[in-house]
Design a protein around this motif. Structure first.
Motif, PDB file in Angstrom:
ATOM      1  N   GLU A  96       7.227   6.363   0.425  1.00  0.00           N
ATOM      2  CA  GLU A  96       8.565   5.978  -0.015  1.00  0.00           C
ATOM      3  C   GLU A  96       8.547   4.611  -0.688  1.00  0.00           C
ATOM      4  OE1 GLU A  96      11.091   8.392   3.434  1.00  0.00           O
ATOM      5  OE2 GLU A  96      10.755   6.225   3.604  1.00  0.00           O
ATOM      6  N   PHE A  97       7.784   3.676  -0.119  1.00  0.00           N
ATOM      7  CA  PHE A  97       7.686   2.344  -0.729  1.00  0.00           C
ATOM      8  C   PHE A  97       6.990   2.421  -2.088  1.00  0.00           C
ATOM      9  CE2 PHE A  97       5.508  -1.669  -1.524  1.00  0.00           C
ATOM     10  CZ  PHE A  97       6.570  -2.567  -1.423  1.00  0.00           C
ATOM     11  N   ALA A  98       5.918   3.200  -2.166  1.00  0.00           N
ATOM     12  CA  ALA A  98       5.178   3.331  -3.415  1.00  0.00           C
ATOM     13  C   ALA A  98       6.047   3.955  -4.504  1.00  0.00           C
ATOM     14  CB  ALA A  98       3.925   4.174  -3.206  1.00  0.00           C
ATOM     15  N   ALA A  99       6.877   4.911  -4.120  1.00  0.00           N
ATOM     16  CA  ALA A  99       7.745   5.566  -5.106  1.00  0.00           C
ATOM     17  C   ALA A  99       8.768   4.599  -5.682  1.00  0.00           C
ATOM     18  CB  ALA A  99       8.448   6.757  -4.465  1.00  0.00           C
ATOM     19  N   SER A 100       9.247   3.672  -4.873  1.00  0.00           N
ATOM     20  CA  SER A 100      10.247   2.710  -5.348  1.00  0.00           C
ATOM     21  C   SER A 100       9.628   1.441  -5.921  1.00  0.00           C
ATOM     22  CB  SER A 100      11.206   2.347  -4.207  1.00  0.00           C
ATOM     23  OG  SER A 100      10.499   1.775  -3.120  1.00  0.00           O
ATOM     24  N   GLN A 115       8.319  -5.690   6.774  1.00  0.00           N
ATOM     25  CA  GLN A 115       8.214  -6.997   6.123  1.00  0.00           C
ATOM     26  C   GLN A 115       6.842  -7.192   5.477  1.00  0.00           C
ATOM     27  OE1 GLN A 115       8.878 -10.354   8.706  1.00  0.00           O
ATOM     28  NE2 GLN A 115       8.350 -11.848   7.138  1.00  0.00           N
ATOM     29  N   ILE A 116       5.788  -6.819   6.202  1.00  0.00           N
ATOM     30  CA  ILE A 116       4.438  -6.980   5.653  1.00  0.00           C
ATOM     31  C   ILE A 116       4.241  -6.062   4.451  1.00  0.00           C
ATOM     32  CG2 ILE A 116       1.976  -6.704   6.158  1.00  0.00           C
ATOM     33  CD1 ILE A 116       2.606  -7.480   9.063  1.00  0.00           C
ATOM     34  N   LEU A 117       4.786  -4.853   4.531  1.00  0.00           N
ATOM     35  CA  LEU A 117       4.674  -3.920   3.404  1.00  0.00           C
ATOM     36  C   LEU A 117       5.436  -4.442   2.187  1.00  0.00           C
ATOM     37  CD1 LEU A 117       3.721  -1.212   2.284  1.00  0.00           C
ATOM     38  CD2 LEU A 117       5.716  -0.140   3.346  1.00  0.00           C
ATOM     39  N   GLU A 118       6.648  -4.928   2.405  1.00  0.00           N
ATOM     40  CA  GLU A 118       7.488  -5.360   1.289  1.00  0.00           C
ATOM     41  C   GLU A 118       7.023  -6.679   0.684  1.00  0.00           C
ATOM     42  OE1 GLU A 118      11.311  -5.400   3.097  1.00  0.00           O
ATOM     43  OE2 GLU A 118      11.371  -3.204   3.330  1.00  0.00           O
TER      44      GLU A 118
END
Length: 398
Positions: free
Chosen positions: A25-29, A354-357
């Protein structure tokens, strides 16, 4: 047909697929982000040459009349002899060693050995399959509060040096214990494991000892197997794996040790029952994988295991040093490929996000390993060196 009620008892979502979902989901956005994973404990480096040659030769032999082999239910005798010699100083006969397709698979099948209604005690935090597998086998009820009904959680925290209060273990229970521990990276010493064995004997319990990370231990005073402890052969089963030390996560090869001296309270042999289960629902590990395992356990192969585990421990040191530099308290990473980092007063999934973003780095939230994991993040040392170095630089954004 009705749905299996044991499956219905599971809390929705196994930890690692949930992490993969959030990463997607993060990669898609954020399509521009180069995401680095320090999360799932999946090896990244190629199988080293000598061991790989064993796999290749094993495959080649299957294409010849003289080299072809079929089912090997308990495993190749030569491999079982080698495992006994290398890891247990010849303590066990080959009929006490069972070759499998990995430690995780064995842990799942062991649930069948003990069945529904078995009392369970488990380190908290711990590898999720101990708990989820117990629920699937009917050894626990539904999810309630912070854990499952029927499972005794043994908190392993900084306050008790990540070794549990053994007085909490119920009588006649199955104890899941992992050292070096996944996720905390803590390694139990000889005194601690002796107290575990004594507790198991006094409470008529059986220990399932997961030693999958034993080859990362560098301190010679720390036991690599529960069977270094006196009388452990009367109260313990050990599972182990080639996955992490030899890079066999995709090859799939492990083993279990079930001593003939291990008996149920009524005197029957646990070894005999495990042999029956192995022969009934499992037709043995791949013969190609076993050929690779044999190569991994000869002189050159053991050098490669040392080389590969040293590489991942080098990664672990980089991660641990980067976290300490940021003022984050952590353990592990010295005799284990995992670093357990404490973010006091914070929610684990919040820290994960937080670490991912901020850093575009995937980790593992400690709460996914049990109630005592809340406020922690597991960092895995399994990664390419350049990626680990880049991830460490990015962590400075925290």
């Amino acid at each position: 047909m009705r749905r299996n009620s044991y499956i219905a008892n599971l809390k929705a979502g196994y930890l690692f697929p949930e992490i993969a979902k959030r990463r997607r989901e993060f990669a898609a956005s954020h399509p521009e982000a180069k995401i680095i994973s320090l999360g799932v404990g999946n090896t990244t480096e190629p199988v080293l040459p000598h061991t790989n040659a064993g796999l290749v030769e094993g495959a080649r032999k299957l294409g010849t009349a003289e080299g072809y082999s079929g089912y090997q239910d308990e495993g190749l005798e030569q491999l079982r002899e080698k495992i006994s010699s290398v890891f247990y100083r010849g303590k066990f006969n080959i009929d006490e060693i069972f070759i499998s397709d990995g430690a995780k698979c064995d842990i799942g099948r062991l649930q069948i050995l003990f069945g529904a209604g078995t009392r369970i005690a488990v380190q908290d935090p711990s590898y999720p399959v101990y708990v989820d597998g117990s629920v699937l086998a009917g050894a626990a009820g539904g999810f309630e509060g912070a854990g499952y009904k029927g499972i005794t959680y043994l908190p392993c925290t900084a306050e008790n040096n990540f070794f549990p209060n053994l007085e909490l273990i119920p009588q006649n229970s199955l104890i899941y214990f992992c050292s070096p521990n996944n996720p905390t990276g803590a390694v139990s010493d000889r005194i601690q494991l002796t107290s575990l064995v004594n507790a198991a004997i006094s409470k008529s319990c059986i220990i399932i000892f997961d030693a999958a990370y034993s080859e990362f231990i560098r301190d010679p005073l720390l036991p690599k197997t529960i069977f270094e402890i006196d009388k452990a052969d009367t109260c313990a089963i050990e599972v182990n794996s080639f996955s992490k030390p030899a890079g066999f996560t995709g090859v799939r090869l492990g083993w279990s040790v079930v001593p003939k001296t291990l008996k149920y309270e009524s005197g029957e042999s646990v070894n005999t029952d495990w042999n029956r289960i192995a022969g009934t629902i499992f037709n043995g590990a791949s013969n190609i994988a076993q050929a690779g395992g044999l190569a991994a356990l000869d002189v050159e192969g053991l050098k490669e295991i040392r080389e590969l585990t040293n590489f991942y421990l080098g990664n672990a040191k980089l991660i641990r040093d980067a976290l300490i530099k940021l003022g984050i308290n952590c353990i592990g990473g010295d005799n284990s490929p995992y670093i357990w980092a404490h973010f006091s007063g914070r929610d684990s999934w919040e820290i994960f996000s937080q670490i991912l973003e901020k850093c575009h780095v995937v980790t593992t939230p400690g709460a996914g390993f049990g109630p005592a994991g809340q406020g922690y993040i597991r960092f895995s040392a399994f990664g390419h060196r350049a990626d680990v170095e880049e991830a460490c630089r990015r962590l400075e954004k925290l």
